[in-house]
Design an enzyme around this catalytic site. Structure first.
Site, PDB file in Angstrom:
ATOM      1  N   TYR A 125       0.849  -1.208   0.000  1.00  0.00           N
ATOM      2  CA  TYR A 125       0.000   0.000   0.000  1.00  0.00           C
ATOM      3  C   TYR A 125       0.885   1.259   0.000  1.00  0.00           C
ATOM      4  O   TYR A 125       0.478   2.316  -0.461  1.00  0.00           O
ATOM      5  CB  TYR A 125      -0.941  -0.030   1.201  1.00  0.00           C
ATOM      6  CG  TYR A 125      -2.158   0.868   1.060  1.00  0.00           C
ATOM      7  CD1 TYR A 125      -3.024   0.748  -0.021  1.00  0.00           C
ATOM      8  CD2 TYR A 125      -2.434   1.846   2.009  1.00  0.00           C
ATOM      9  CE1 TYR A 125      -4.137   1.569  -0.151  1.00  0.00           C
ATOM     10  CE2 TYR A 125      -3.547   2.667   1.895  1.00  0.00           C
ATOM     11  CZ  TYR A 125      -4.385   2.521   0.811  1.00  0.00           C
ATOM     12  OH  TYR A 125      -5.475   3.345   0.686  1.00  0.00           O
TER      13      TYR A 125
ATOM     14  N   LYS B 210      -3.034   8.179   3.514  1.00  0.00           N
ATOM     15  CA  LYS B 210      -4.241   7.951   4.335  1.00  0.00           C
ATOM     16  C   LYS B 210      -4.011   8.421   5.773  1.00  0.00           C
ATOM     17  O   LYS B 210      -4.937   8.928   6.410  1.00  0.00           O
ATOM     18  CB  LYS B 210      -4.652   6.477   4.308  1.00  0.00           C
ATOM     19  CG  LYS B 210      -5.198   6.013   2.956  1.00  0.00           C
ATOM     20  CD  LYS B 210      -6.371   6.847   2.474  1.00  0.00           C
ATOM     21  CE  LYS B 210      -7.064   6.237   1.264  1.00  0.00           C
ATOM     22  NZ  LYS B 210      -8.024   7.150   0.624  1.00  0.00           N
TER      23      LYS B 210
HETATM   24  P1  NAP Z   1     -12.437   4.429  -7.720  1.00  0.00           P
HETATM   25  O1  NAP Z   1     -13.779   4.008  -8.159  1.00  0.00           O
HETATM   26  O2  NAP Z   1     -11.315   4.245  -8.679  1.00  0.00           O
HETATM   27  O3  NAP Z   1     -12.502   5.922  -7.189  1.00  0.00           O
HETATM   28  C1  NAP Z   1     -11.356   6.757  -7.065  1.00  0.00           C
HETATM   29  C2  NAP Z   1     -11.734   8.066  -7.672  1.00  0.00           C
HETATM   30  O4  NAP Z   1     -10.723   9.086  -7.500  1.00  0.00           O
HETATM   31  C3  NAP Z   1     -11.967   7.946  -9.169  1.00  0.00           C
HETATM   32  O5  NAP Z   1     -13.201   8.507  -9.518  1.00  0.00           O
HETATM   33  C4  NAP Z   1     -10.806   8.760  -9.715  1.00  0.00           C
HETATM   34  O6  NAP Z   1     -11.005   9.261 -11.003  1.00  0.00           O
HETATM   35  C5  NAP Z   1     -10.724   9.844  -8.687  1.00  0.00           C
HETATM   36  N1  NAP Z   1      -9.563  10.695  -8.895  1.00  0.00           N
HETATM   37  C6  NAP Z   1      -8.265  10.336  -8.993  1.00  0.00           C
HETATM   38  N2  NAP Z   1      -7.508  11.428  -9.266  1.00  0.00           N
HETATM   39  C7  NAP Z   1      -8.359  12.489  -9.314  1.00  0.00           C
HETATM   40  C8  NAP Z   1      -8.201  13.875  -9.555  1.00  0.00           C
HETATM   41  N3  NAP Z   1      -7.001  14.434  -9.791  1.00  0.00           N
HETATM   42  N4  NAP Z   1      -9.304  14.673  -9.553  1.00  0.00           N
HETATM   43  C9  NAP Z   1     -10.522  14.156  -9.336  1.00  0.00           C
HETATM   44  N5  NAP Z   1     -10.745  12.850  -9.123  1.00  0.00           N
HETATM   45  C10 NAP Z   1      -9.665  12.029  -9.101  1.00  0.00           C
HETATM   46  O7  NAP Z   1     -12.008   3.608  -6.404  1.00  0.00           O
HETATM   47  P2  NAP Z   1     -12.624   3.483  -4.923  1.00  0.00           P
HETATM   48  O8  NAP Z   1     -11.998   2.246  -4.393  1.00  0.00           O
HETATM   49  O9  NAP Z   1     -14.082   3.638  -4.960  1.00  0.00           O
HETATM   50  O10 NAP Z   1     -11.943   4.714  -4.168  1.00  0.00           O
HETATM   51  C11 NAP Z   1     -12.676   5.716  -3.505  1.00  0.00           C
HETATM   52  C12 NAP Z   1     -12.000   6.050  -2.178  1.00  0.00           C
HETATM   53  O11 NAP Z   1     -12.168   4.931  -1.299  1.00  0.00           O
HETATM   54  C13 NAP Z   1     -10.510   6.313  -2.265  1.00  0.00           C
HETATM   55  O12 NAP Z   1     -10.155   7.345  -1.362  1.00  0.00           O
HETATM   56  C14 NAP Z   1      -9.915   5.012  -1.793  1.00  0.00           C
HETATM   57  O13 NAP Z   1      -8.621   5.136  -1.269  1.00  0.00           O
HETATM   58  C15 NAP Z   1     -10.923   4.668  -0.705  1.00  0.00           C
HETATM   59  N6  NAP Z   1     -10.878   3.275  -0.261  1.00  0.00           N
HETATM   60  C16 NAP Z   1     -11.017   2.254  -1.149  1.00  0.00           C
HETATM   61  C17 NAP Z   1     -10.950   0.948  -0.703  1.00  0.00           C
HETATM   62  C18 NAP Z   1     -11.051  -0.201  -1.664  1.00  0.00           C
HETATM   63  O14 NAP Z   1     -10.650  -1.317  -1.311  1.00  0.00           O
HETATM   64  N7  NAP Z   1     -11.590  -0.028  -2.846  1.00  0.00           N
HETATM   65  C19 NAP Z   1     -10.765   0.671   0.666  1.00  0.00           C
HETATM   66  C20 NAP Z   1     -10.659   1.738   1.549  1.00  0.00           C
HETATM   67  C21 NAP Z   1     -10.706   3.045   1.065  1.00  0.00           C
HETATM   68  P3  NAP Z   1     -10.060   8.590 -12.165  1.00  0.00           P
HETATM   69  O15 NAP Z   1     -10.516   7.187 -12.343  1.00  0.00           O
HETATM   70  O16 NAP Z   1     -10.281   9.472 -13.324  1.00  0.00           O
HETATM   71  O17 NAP Z   1      -8.636   8.629 -11.710  1.00  0.00           O
END
Ligand code: NAP
Length: 255
Positions: free
Chosen positions: A155, A162
Site C-alpha cells: 500500500y 491515508k
Molecule cells: P475508484 O472508483 O477508482 O474511485 C477513485 C476516484 O478518485 C476515481 O473517480 C478517480 O477518477 C478519482 N480521482 C483520482 N484522481 C483524481 C483527480 N485528480 N481529480 C478528481 N478525481 C480524481 O475507487 P474506490 O476504491 O471507490 O476509491 C474511492 C475512495 O475509497 C478512495 O479514497 C480510496 O482510497 C478509498 N478506499 C477504497 C478501498 C477499496 O478497497 N476499494 C478501501 C478503503 C478506502 P479517475 O478514475 O479518473 O482517476
C-alpha cells in the site's frame, strides 16, 4: 427518507463499482439531490450514464489538483442548489509504480502526487464547501483505509497519504465544528474497484481479510453506503472527527 430535501456533492465516481457511486445512489434513494463530479473527458460518459439514473442530478467536471476546477464546481452548486448539506470525498490516486515494491523506494514526485490528489483535496474542497453549509448542520465525509494506521505491504505511499488524510479530517472537524459542520471518515475494508486494482497484491489482501476478519468475509459497496448514510444524515449529529471502520471488524485483530 433520511436525506429528504437535502443536497450533496459526491467526488470520485469513476464507474459503477466506485464507493462514491454506491454512496451517491444510496443518498439519492433517501431523498437527496446529488451533484456528481468526474475527473476528465475520459470518464464523462460513465458519470453521465450513472447520473441519469438519479433524480435531477448535476454532473460537473473536476480535477482536484486544479483550484479553479474546485472553485467552479462550488460556484455552480451555489447557483443551482443555493446551499449544501453534505460532501463525499471519495478520491485517491498514486502513481502505479509507487504501489508495487518497497516503500523505501518512494520517489519525491510519487509522494507529492499522492498527497496532492488524495489528501490536500479534502481541505481544498472543505474550504469551498463550508460557506454553503453554514447554519445547516453540514456533513463532510472522506474515505480512508487501514493502511494509514497499520502497515499493509504494497500500500506504500498511499498508506502515508491515508495517515495524513485521517489527521486532515480531524483538524477540519475541529476548525469547522464551531460552524456546525461535521467531518468524518469511513475506513472501508478492501473492495475491488478501479483504484484498488492498481494496488500490488490486492487479491491477497482480499483473501487475508476474508480468512481473518471477525465476520470471516469481505465487505461490499452497499455496506459502505449504508454507513455513509448514517454519517451524512442527522442520525450522526453528535459525531465528528471520527473514523468508522466498515471492515467486518478486521481492524481489531492483532494476528
Ligand atoms: P475508484 O472508483 O477508482 O474511485 C477513485 C476516484 O478518485 C476515481 O473517480 C478517480 O477518477 C478519482 N480521482 C483520482 N484522481 C483524481 C483527480 N485528480 N481529480 C478528481 N478525481 C480524481 O475507487 P474506490 O476504491 O471507490 O476509491 C474511492 C475512495 O475509497 C478512495 O479514497 C480510496 O482510497 C478509498 N478506499 C477504497 C478501498 C477499496 O478497497 N476499494 C478501501 C478503503 C478506502 P479517475 O478514475 O479518473 O482517476
Amino acid at each position: 427518507m433520511l436525506l429528504e430535501g437535502k443536497t450533496g456533492i459526491v467526488f470520485g465516481v469513476a464507474n459503477k463499482r466506485s464507493l462514491a457511486w454506491a454512496i451517491a445512489r444510496r443518498a439519492a434513494e433517501e431523498g437527496a439531490r446529488i451533484a456528481l463530479t468526474y475527473q476528465g473527458e475520459r470518464l464523462e460518459e460513465n458519470a453521465r450514464e450513472l447520473a441519469a439514473t438519479l433524480k435531477d442530478p448535476l454532473v460537473l467536471p473536476c480535477d482536484v489538483t486544479r483550484d479553479e476546477d474546485i472553485a467552479t464546481v462550488f460556484s455552480t452548486v451555489k447557483s443551482e442548489f443555493g446551499s449544501l448539506d453534505f460532501v463525499v470525498h471519495g478520491i485517491a490516486y498514486a502513481l502505479r509504480e509507487e504501489l508495487e515494491g518497497e516503500f523505501l523506494n518512494t520517489s519525491r514526485e510519487g509522494y507529492r502526487v499522492a498527497q496532492d490528489v488524495s489528501v490536500y483535496s479534502l481541505t481544498a474542497i472543505a474550504r469551498e464547501a463550508a460557506p454553503l453549509m453554514e447554519g445547516r448542520g453540514g456533513s463532510i465525509l472522506t474515505l480512508t483505509y487501514l493502511g494509514g494506521e497499520r502497515v499493509i505491504p504494497g500500500y506504500n505511499v498511499m498508506g502515508i497519504a491515508k495517515a495524513a488524510l485521517d489527521m486532515s479530517m480531524r483538524y477540519l472537524a475541529e476548525n469547522l465544528g464551531a460552524r456546525g459542520i461535521r467531518v468524518n471518515a469511513i475506513s472501508a475494508g478492501p473492495v475491488k474497484t478501479l483504484a484498488s486494482a492498481g494496488i500490488g497484491g490486492f487479491s491477497k489482501i482480499l483473501e487475508h481479510m476474508r480468512n481473518h476478519a471477525p465476520l470471516r468475509r469481505n465487505i461490499d459497496q452497499s455496506e459502505v453506503a449504508d454507513a455513509a448514510l448514517f454519517l451524512l444524515s442527522n442520525m450522526s449529529r453528535g459525531v465528528t472527527g471520527e473514523i468508522l471502520h466498515v471492515d467486518c471488524g478486521y481492524n481489531i485483530m492483532g494476528m
